[in-house]
Design an enzyme around this catalytic site. Structure first.
Site, PDB file in Angstrom:
ATOM      1  N   ALA A 124      42.982  26.596  43.398  1.00 52.54           N
ATOM      2  CA  ALA A 124      42.165  25.623  42.674  1.00 52.54           C
ATOM      3  C   ALA A 124      40.686  25.912  42.891  1.00 52.54           C
ATOM      4  O   ALA A 124      40.134  25.604  43.955  1.00 52.54           O
ATOM      5  CB  ALA A 124      42.508  24.209  43.129  1.00 52.54           C
ATOM      6  N   THR A 126      38.442  26.169  39.588  1.00 53.66           N
ATOM      7  CA  THR A 126      37.753  25.616  38.413  1.00 53.66           C
ATOM      8  C   THR A 126      37.644  24.094  38.492  1.00 53.66           C
ATOM      9  O   THR A 126      38.589  23.410  38.900  1.00 53.66           O
ATOM     10  CB  THR A 126      38.525  26.005  37.130  1.00 53.66           C
ATOM     11  OG1 THR A 126      38.678  27.421  37.122  1.00 53.66           O
ATOM     12  CG2 THR A 126      37.796  25.558  35.881  1.00 53.66           C
ATOM     13  N   GLU A 127      36.491  23.586  38.067  1.00 50.96           N
ATOM     14  CA  GLU A 127      36.244  22.138  38.072  1.00 50.96           C
ATOM     15  C   GLU A 127      35.933  21.657  36.654  1.00 50.96           C
ATOM     16  O   GLU A 127      35.519  22.466  35.811  1.00 50.96           O
ATOM     17  CB  GLU A 127      35.068  21.823  39.007  1.00 50.96           C
ATOM     18  CG  GLU A 127      35.355  22.298  40.418  1.00 50.96           C
ATOM     19  CD  GLU A 127      34.293  21.862  41.430  1.00 50.96           C
ATOM     20  OE1 GLU A 127      33.190  21.448  41.009  1.00 50.96           O
ATOM     21  OE2 GLU A 127      34.613  21.926  42.631  1.00 50.96           O
ATOM     22  N   ILE A 157      44.546  23.974  36.578  1.00 50.29           N
ATOM     23  CA  ILE A 157      45.139  24.664  37.719  1.00 50.29           C
ATOM     24  C   ILE A 157      46.612  25.022  37.455  1.00 50.29           C
ATOM     25  O   ILE A 157      47.463  24.143  37.260  1.00 50.29           O
ATOM     26  CB  ILE A 157      45.014  23.806  39.004  1.00 50.29           C
ATOM     27  CG1 ILE A 157      43.539  23.424  39.231  1.00 50.29           C
ATOM     28  CG2 ILE A 157      45.593  24.546  40.215  1.00 50.29           C
ATOM     29  CD1 ILE A 157      42.548  24.582  39.211  1.00 50.29           C
ATOM     30  N   THR A 158      46.884  26.326  37.467  1.00 47.19           N
ATOM     31  CA  THR A 158      48.244  26.829  37.229  1.00 47.19           C
ATOM     32  C   THR A 158      49.158  26.431  38.385  1.00 47.19           C
ATOM     33  O   THR A 158      48.785  26.604  39.552  1.00 47.19           O
ATOM     34  CB  THR A 158      48.205  28.364  37.067  1.00 47.19           C
ATOM     35  OG1 THR A 158      47.390  28.676  35.941  1.00 47.19           O
ATOM     36  CG2 THR A 158      49.597  28.942  36.854  1.00 47.19           C
ATOM     37  N   GLU A 240      43.384  39.808  40.522  1.00 49.47           N
ATOM     38  CA  GLU A 240      43.769  38.957  39.390  1.00 49.47           C
ATOM     39  C   GLU A 240      43.430  39.653  38.064  1.00 49.47           C
ATOM     40  O   GLU A 240      44.202  39.619  37.114  1.00 49.47           O
ATOM     41  CB  GLU A 240      43.063  37.597  39.478  1.00 49.47           C
ATOM     42  CG  GLU A 240      43.555  36.629  38.411  1.00 49.47           C
ATOM     43  CD  GLU A 240      42.879  35.258  38.465  1.00 49.47           C
ATOM     44  OE1 GLU A 240      41.943  35.082  39.260  1.00 49.47           O
ATOM     45  OE2 GLU A 240      43.296  34.379  37.695  1.00 49.47           O
ATOM     46  N   GLY A 337      55.604  38.392   9.056  1.00 49.56           N
ATOM     47  CA  GLY A 337      55.454  37.461   7.930  1.00 49.56           C
ATOM     48  C   GLY A 337      55.725  36.030   8.384  1.00 49.56           C
ATOM     49  O   GLY A 337      55.367  35.645   9.496  1.00 49.56           O
ATOM     50  N   GLY A 361      40.577  33.721  34.736  1.00 53.64           N
ATOM     51  CA  GLY A 361      40.287  34.813  35.677  1.00 53.64           C
ATOM     52  C   GLY A 361      38.967  35.500  35.400  1.00 53.64           C
ATOM     53  O   GLY A 361      38.759  36.645  35.813  1.00 53.64           O
TER      54      GLY A 361
HETATM   55  C1  LIG Z   1      45.958  28.067  31.079  1.00 50.82           C
HETATM   56  C2  LIG Z   1      44.875  28.202  32.102  1.00 50.82           C
HETATM   57  C3  LIG Z   1      45.209  28.387  33.423  1.00 50.82           C
HETATM   58  C4  LIG Z   1      44.204  28.449  34.403  1.00 50.82           C
HETATM   59  N1  LIG Z   1      44.570  28.551  35.719  1.00 50.82           N
HETATM   60  C5  LIG Z   1      43.601  28.412  36.669  1.00 50.82           C
HETATM   61  C6  LIG Z   1      43.953  28.364  38.054  1.00 50.82           C
HETATM   62  O1  LIG Z   1      45.122  28.490  38.436  1.00 50.82           O
HETATM   63  N2  LIG Z   1      42.972  28.148  38.972  1.00 50.82           N
HETATM   64  C7  LIG Z   1      41.666  28.014  38.595  1.00 50.82           C
HETATM   65  O2  LIG Z   1      40.832  27.817  39.469  1.00 50.82           O
HETATM   66  N3  LIG Z   1      41.295  28.088  37.299  1.00 50.82           N
HETATM   67  C8  LIG Z   1      42.230  28.284  36.328  1.00 50.82           C
HETATM   68  N4  LIG Z   1      41.877  28.344  35.008  1.00 50.82           N
HETATM   69  C9  LIG Z   1      40.469  28.179  34.658  1.00 50.82           C
HETATM   70  C10 LIG Z   1      39.779  29.441  34.145  1.00 50.82           C
HETATM   71  O3  LIG Z   1      39.586  30.353  35.200  1.00 50.82           O
HETATM   72  C11 LIG Z   1      38.464  28.958  33.510  1.00 50.82           C
HETATM   73  O4  LIG Z   1      38.815  28.295  32.304  1.00 50.82           O
HETATM   74  C12 LIG Z   1      37.513  30.092  33.232  1.00 50.82           C
HETATM   75  O5  LIG Z   1      37.009  30.621  34.423  1.00 50.82           O
HETATM   76  C13 LIG Z   1      36.326  29.635  32.372  1.00 50.82           C
HETATM   77  O6  LIG Z   1      35.747  28.471  32.897  1.00 50.82           O
HETATM   78  P1  LIG Z   1      35.505  27.199  31.950  1.00 50.82           P
HETATM   79  O7  LIG Z   1      36.751  26.916  31.230  1.00 50.82           O
HETATM   80  O8  LIG Z   1      34.911  26.129  32.742  1.00 50.82           O
HETATM   81  O9  LIG Z   1      34.464  27.689  30.872  1.00 50.82           O
HETATM   82  P2  LIG Z   1      32.878  27.695  31.013  1.00 50.82           P
HETATM   83  O10 LIG Z   1      32.469  28.285  32.300  1.00 50.82           O
HETATM   84  O11 LIG Z   1      32.355  26.355  30.659  1.00 50.82           O
HETATM   85  O12 LIG Z   1      32.498  28.716  29.847  1.00 50.82           O
HETATM   86  C14 LIG Z   1      32.731  28.390  28.459  1.00 50.82           C
HETATM   87  C15 LIG Z   1      32.394  29.594  27.600  1.00 50.82           C
HETATM   88  O13 LIG Z   1      31.024  29.928  27.777  1.00 50.82           O
HETATM   89  C16 LIG Z   1      30.905  31.279  28.199  1.00 50.82           C
HETATM   90  N5  LIG Z   1      29.830  31.373  29.180  1.00 50.82           N
HETATM   91  C17 LIG Z   1      29.677  30.640  30.314  1.00 50.82           C
HETATM   92  N6  LIG Z   1      28.587  31.028  30.975  1.00 50.82           N
HETATM   93  C18 LIG Z   1      28.046  32.050  30.254  1.00 50.82           C
HETATM   94  C19 LIG Z   1      26.917  32.910  30.428  1.00 50.82           C
HETATM   95  N7  LIG Z   1      26.150  32.830  31.510  1.00 50.82           N
HETATM   96  N8  LIG Z   1      26.663  33.828  29.477  1.00 50.82           N
HETATM   97  C20 LIG Z   1      27.455  33.961  28.386  1.00 50.82           C
HETATM   98  N9  LIG Z   1      28.549  33.196  28.179  1.00 50.82           N
HETATM   99  C21 LIG Z   1      28.834  32.262  29.096  1.00 50.82           C
HETATM  100  C22 LIG Z   1      32.236  31.623  28.842  1.00 50.82           C
HETATM  101  O14 LIG Z   1      32.460  33.012  28.822  1.00 50.82           O
HETATM  102  C23 LIG Z   1      33.189  30.851  27.962  1.00 50.82           C
HETATM  103  O15 LIG Z   1      33.441  31.609  26.792  1.00 50.82           O
HETATM  104  C24 LIG Z   1      42.848  28.358  34.015  1.00 50.82           C
HETATM  105  C25 LIG Z   1      42.512  28.239  32.672  1.00 50.82           C
HETATM  106  C26 LIG Z   1      43.508  28.157  31.722  1.00 50.82           C
HETATM  107  C27 LIG Z   1      43.113  27.989  30.274  1.00 50.82           C
END
Ligand SMILES: Cc1cc2nc3c(=O)[nH]c(=O)nc-3n(C[C@H](O)[C@H](O)[C@H](O)COP(=O)(O)OP(=O)(O)OC[C@H]3O[C@@H](n4cnc5c(N)ncnc54)[C@H](O)[C@@H]3O)c2cc1C
Length: 377
Positions: A124, A126-127, A157-158, A240, A337, A361
């Site tokens: 865990a 991501t917030e 969180i997976t 990862e 199709g 990731g």
């Molecule tokens: C199905 C699923 C499973 C997951 N499992 C886990 C897990 O087990 N544990 C965990 O901790 N997390 C997990 N995640 C979270 C995942 O790692 C995050 O969604 C990812 O790191 C992106 O963070 P965010 O969603 O907050 O997007 P944000 O950080 O808000 O970014 C949104 C968009 O803006 C772009 N962006 C952000 N900053 C910049 C920048 N400086 N320059 C250019 N572009 C930018 C990003 O590339 C993205 O396209 C999971 C996500 C999904 C969808």
């Protein structure tokens, strides 16, 4: 990727496991939005969960060879479900920091049960406030006597709904990366609550938001010293990203195989789809892309096996392979199709799973930026 006799035998072993335990059940698990808990035990007994972990905790020693884990991913993708791989192997992102930084006592408490498939582990980081900007995470852990008291929340969180151990990134110090630590949170900690999330793909992989409300965790659960969390997270990311690239290649291969089978059977205008030049060329274009990505994956894997940590190449590899998957999965659906839009095809599911690999990731934009910085561009 160089595969020895042992690698090939292992590939056969995983293939049989997938045919026997996964293929007949995957549609039901997708519909149920979770894989059968028994699969963890079966995978452990078949020698699939412990690969690369220390033998003293129930792991299987393969030296520093990442190929076994990637072969397992490749073969499991034949079932056409990335959610299966994400869920079954959430330990693959949760345990490495414990192995690398945890005390012997913590390892003994966490690793054997998870590697035996008796307990489930999650990571865990991501917030709700953001995932890409890891250095600014806000969940806090404040020392109080022999405990840490955790407050905050984590999302996406997976295995979050079911995890018995949650490797959690917390702020124990000041701002920035130096203030981040990792702590192993037991799933039954009072004050921890969870909400299930609905997703576009990866249905059989449960995904959750976690809330920490004055969660009291023994200080012995700290993984490594205070402030070592960011390094632990970054080391994890290398593995990862390699695994996600392998998943993209495996799923693209699966979609390509299904599209090719279909094109060789279905007839339109009096001949097989594959006899129409446009379709034939599409299949060759798809194969070129899958083969190129597989070769790229193999070359970076061999470097990792040789002890290198080629960070920019791992970032670029992840982007390359996940972009490739988006194109190949899209074309597979097109060749199928209307059937490609139906739940009963693997390509339909894979198409819905492409985006998570370009976001999770480390999103593609972040990957390119990191590669550029590392390459001095
Ligand atoms: C199905 C699923 C499973 C997951 N499992 C886990 C897990 O087990 N544990 C965990 O901790 N997390 C997990 N995640 C979270 C995942 O790692 C995050 O969604 C990812 O790191 C992106 O963070 P965010 O969603 O907050 O997007 P944000 O950080 O808000 O970014 C949104 C968009 O803006 C772009 N962006 C952000 N900053 C910049 C920048 N400086 N320059 C250019 N572009 C930018 C990003 O590339 C993205 O396209 C999971 C996500 C999904 C969808």
């Amino acid at each position: 990727m160089i595969e020895s006799e042992e690698h090939r035998a292992f590939r056969e072993q995983v293939r049989r496991f997938v045919e026997r335990e996964v293929a007949p059940n995957i549609d039901a698990w997708e519909a149920a939005e979770e894989i059968d808990r028994d699969l963890y035990r079966k995978a452990a007994q078949a020698g699939l969960l412990g690969i690369g972990y220390p033998e003293e905790y129930g792991g299987i020693n393969v030296g520093n060879d990442p190929r076994y884990a990637l072969i397992a991913t490749d073969e499991q993708c034949r079932a056409g479900s990335g959610g299966l791989v994400a869920s079954l192997y959430s330990l693959g992102i949760a345990l490495p920091p414990v192995v690398a930084l945890g005390s012997a006592e913590l390892k003994q408490r966490v690793l054997p049960d998870v590697l035996a498939g008796e307990k489930i582990a999650a990571l865990a980081i991501t917030e709700p406030g953001g995932g890409s900007d890891v250095a600014n995470l806000r969940t806090t852990a404040v020392r109080d006597g022999g405990d840490y008291v955790i407050n905050g929340s984590k999302t996406f969180i997976t295995s979050g709904m079911r995890a018995d151990w949650i490797t959690t990134a917390v702020r124990t110090g000041g701002d920035g990366m130096q203030g981040i630590s990792l702590i192993a949170v037991p799933g039954d900690t009072p004050g921890l609550s969870r909400t299930k999330l609905k997703k576009m793909g990866w249905w059989c992989s449960d995904t959750a938001t976690l809330y920490f409300d004055n969660c009291r965790v023994p200080a012995d659960n700290l993984i490594g010293p205070e402030g070592a969390g960011f390094m632990g997270i970054m080391r994890n990311f290398n593995n990862e990203r390699l695994a996600l690239a392998a998943q993209a290649v495996g799923l693209a291969q699966c979609a390509l195989d299904e599209a090719q089978d279909w094109a060789q059977q279905r007839k339109t205008f009096g001949k097989r789809l594959a006899d129409h030049q446009v379709v034939r060329h599409k299949l060759v274009d798809m194969r070129m892309q899958v083969d190129a990505a597989r070769a790229y994956l193999g070359s970076i894997t061999d470097r990792v096996a040789d002890g290198e940590a080629p960070i920019p190449e791992l970032c670029m590899l992840k982007v390359f392979c996940t972009d490739m998957l988006e194109r190949v999965a899209g074309e597979a659906v097109q060749i199928l199709g209307g059937m490609g839009y139906m739940r009963e095809t693997k390509s339909e599911r894979i198409f819905r799973e492409t985006k998570v690999l370009s976001i999770g990731g480390g999103a593609s934009e972040i990957m390119k930026d990191l590669a550029a910085r590392q390459l001095g561009i």
